[in-house]
Design an enzyme around this catalytic site. Structure first.
Site, PDB file in Angstrom:
ATOM      1  N   MET A  27       0.949  -1.276  -0.076  1.00 60.78           N
ATOM      2  CA  MET A  27      -0.076   0.055   0.166  1.00 60.78           C
ATOM      3  C   MET A  27       0.726   1.271  -0.114  1.00 60.78           C
ATOM      4  O   MET A  27       1.663   1.469   0.982  1.00 60.78           O
ATOM      5  CB  MET A  27      -1.105  -0.215   1.072  1.00 60.78           C
ATOM      6  CG  MET A  27      -1.929  -1.260   1.097  1.00 60.78           C
ATOM      7  SD  MET A  27      -3.062  -1.046   2.550  1.00 60.78           S
ATOM      8  CE  MET A  27      -2.051  -2.241   3.556  1.00 60.78           C
ATOM      9  N   CYS A 109      -2.690  -2.021  -9.808  1.00 60.06           N
ATOM     10  CA  CYS A 109      -3.073  -0.710  -9.350  1.00 60.06           C
ATOM     11  C   CYS A 109      -3.756   0.126 -10.534  1.00 60.06           C
ATOM     12  O   CYS A 109      -2.938  -0.020 -11.709  1.00 60.06           O
ATOM     13  CB  CYS A 109      -1.949  -0.156  -8.790  1.00 60.06           C
ATOM     14  SG  CYS A 109      -1.977   1.456  -8.395  1.00 60.06           S
TER      15      CYS A 109
HETATM   16  C1  LIG Z   1      -3.577   3.545   0.258  1.00 58.36           C
HETATM   17  C2  LIG Z   1      -3.556   2.209  -0.448  1.00 58.36           C
HETATM   18  C3  LIG Z   1      -2.262   2.242  -1.436  1.00 58.36           C
HETATM   19  C4  LIG Z   1      -2.362   0.923  -2.205  1.00 58.36           C
HETATM   20  N1  LIG Z   1      -1.108   0.934  -2.985  1.00 58.36           N
HETATM   21  C5  LIG Z   1      -0.945  -0.376  -3.780  1.00 58.36           C
HETATM   22  C6  LIG Z   1       0.177  -0.685  -4.298  1.00 58.36           C
HETATM   23  O1  LIG Z   1       1.421   0.230  -4.354  1.00 58.36           O
HETATM   24  N2  LIG Z   1       0.621  -1.691  -4.991  1.00 58.36           N
HETATM   25  C7  LIG Z   1      -0.862  -2.642  -5.094  1.00 58.36           C
HETATM   26  O2  LIG Z   1      -0.748  -3.678  -5.667  1.00 58.36           O
HETATM   27  N3  LIG Z   1      -1.833  -2.384  -4.569  1.00 58.36           N
HETATM   28  C8  LIG Z   1      -1.986  -1.206  -3.608  1.00 58.36           C
HETATM   29  N4  LIG Z   1      -2.955  -1.073  -3.036  1.00 58.36           N
HETATM   30  C9  LIG Z   1      -4.199  -2.173  -2.888  1.00 58.36           C
HETATM   31  C10 LIG Z   1      -3.783  -3.013  -1.952  1.00 58.36           C
HETATM   32  O3  LIG Z   1      -2.799  -3.820  -2.016  1.00 58.36           O
HETATM   33  C11 LIG Z   1      -5.207  -4.169  -1.995  1.00 58.36           C
HETATM   34  O4  LIG Z   1      -5.080  -4.634  -3.203  1.00 58.36           O
HETATM   35  C12 LIG Z   1      -6.606  -3.616  -1.783  1.00 58.36           C
HETATM   36  O5  LIG Z   1      -6.332  -2.519  -0.887  1.00 58.36           O
HETATM   37  C13 LIG Z   1      -7.690  -4.280  -1.450  1.00 58.36           C
HETATM   38  O6  LIG Z   1      -7.460  -5.362  -0.335  1.00 58.36           O
HETATM   39  P1  LIG Z   1      -8.246  -4.865   1.257  1.00 58.36           P
HETATM   40  O7  LIG Z   1      -9.584  -4.833   0.710  1.00 58.36           O
HETATM   41  O8  LIG Z   1      -7.620  -5.786   2.092  1.00 58.36           O
HETATM   42  O9  LIG Z   1      -7.499  -3.461   1.505  1.00 58.36           O
HETATM   43  C14 LIG Z   1      -3.319   0.094  -2.234  1.00 58.36           C
HETATM   44  C15 LIG Z   1      -4.442   0.232  -1.456  1.00 58.36           C
HETATM   45  C16 LIG Z   1      -4.567   1.203  -0.502  1.00 58.36           C
HETATM   46  C17 LIG Z   1      -5.632   1.368   0.281  1.00 58.36           C
END
Ligand SMILES: Cc1cc2nc3c(=O)[nH]c(=O)nc-3n(C[C@H](O)[C@H](O)[C@H](O)COP(=O)(O)O)c2cc1C
Length: 342
Positions: A27, A109
């Protein structure tokens, strides 16, 4: 333990799940090295991901700054953003030379900036290019090379499309696939909306695993507790938790005992804070600011008596220039000393 993509998940009725890949999602601006060190005081075994780092930043930028991490952060995976196979391979070599346990390609992303650089979720539309990256990386390193993806993009959201993408990266030698179980709209939705609006489809990821039994597969998206994670492990090899692990980090406290080692400790929140003191002292002594670390600790007492005061003291006093460990003590004085463990 060192995470490898080939570990199998053999389950016993009551014991932990050896080899399960429980991880904290990459993230941007959140999974900084300070946050990862903090998370490591909560779980010793979950695999931690860096923020995404672009190949351009590593090749032309301050490489050592982007790659630096604390040895206690292992097992740790470096997430790369890029799509040029040669550049991706060079960066994979850097990851290996710096001792990372895994290198991961961001195919999930959807942000504009990322689309312009031809990496992230738009690469789902170019499976051969992703496969070429995987193959080029595998040819140069002997660490796991994994891919984090979505279930589709825009109108390319059929199961067959996801299957073909998966076939391409599996044939290229990817060690594991991490699937965020919702598609991404490449235009029209903000990155934040793209994490909330497209519906989750766990069944599709389960079907994909059934179709690719030899490819280690983790699921991601909307998983907020360990019971749900355990239920997902009935179908998949791993579970990746993102926002909940950041906003409510104590949700990860029982991960080691539940999924890795029946004898593992479950740290109390107060012990986690105590374990951060030395790290924070060193950070301050090196010229860092308290808030670089404490901004990631705001959710530690989420739902606990005094949890709001903890958050308020850290956020209001933590940003001052001279903020030091006294701020941590002031915040700690506002929370119950007798908190329950997970
Ligand atoms: C603030 C933020 C930054 C993120 N940055 C990335 C990233 O750099 N690379 C990536 O693959 N996913 C990124 N994501 C997505 C997360 O890795 C994840 O796939 C997404 O939040 C869904 O999972 P969750 O519902 O458990 O949060 C980001 C998510 C958030 C909230």
């Amino acid at each position: 333990m060192t995470a490898t993509a080939t570990q199998t998940s053999i389950r016993t009725a009551t014991g932990p799940t050896p080899g399960a890949r429980i991880s904290v999602a990459p993230m941007m601006a959140w999974t900084t090295r300070e946050q990862r060190y903090f998370m490591r005081q909560i779980t010793r075994s979950a695999l931690l991901y860096t923020e995404m780092v672009t190949t351009g930043a590593l090749i032309h930028g301050d490489r050592e700054r982007f790659l630096a991490y604390n040895a206690d952060e292992h097992p740790i995976a470096l997430q790369l953003g890029g799509s040029d196979p040669a550049a991706m391979a060079d960066c994979a070599v850097m990851a290996q030379d710096h001792g990372y346990d895994e290198v991961n390609i961001n195919v999930g992303c959807p942000s504009d900036r990322v689309q312009n650089g031809t990496f992230g979720a738009c690469l789902m539309g170019e499976p051969q290019r992703v496969a070429d990256c995987v193959a080029a990386m595998k040819a140069r390193v002997d660490m796991p090379v994994t891919v984090k993806t979505r279930i589709g993009i825009d109108h390319q959201d059929s199961y067959e499309f996801l299957q073909a993408f998966t076939r391409a990266v599996a044939d290229a030698g990817a060690d594991a696939l991490i699937v965020h179980a919702r598609k991404a709209w490449l235009s029209g939705l903000s990155p934040k909306e793209n994490r909330e609006v497209p519906p989750l489809d766990y069944a599709r990821v389960h079907a994909l695993k059934a179709d690719f039994p030899d490819l280690a597969m983790s699921i991601n998206g909307g998983i907020v507790d360990l019971d749900t994670a355990a239920a997902q492990l009935e179908h998949l090899d791993g579970v990746m938790i993102g926002r909940e692990a950041y906003k409510n980090p104590y949700v990860m406290a029982a991960v080691d005992r539940r999924f890795f080692d029946a004898d593992a400790d479950i740290p109390r929140r107060g012990e986690i804070v105590a374990a951060m003191r030395g790290y924070i002292s060193n950070h301050l002594a090196a010229g860092g600011a308290l808030k670089d670390v404490t901004r990631h600790m705001l959710g530690l007492y989420h739902g606990q008596p005094g949890g709001r005061a903890w958050r308020r003291v850290l956020s209001e006093q933590g940003h001052r220039k001279d903020a030091d460990l006294n701020v941590l003590d002031a915040a700690l004085a506002r929370v119950e000393p007798t908190e329950a463990v997970a």
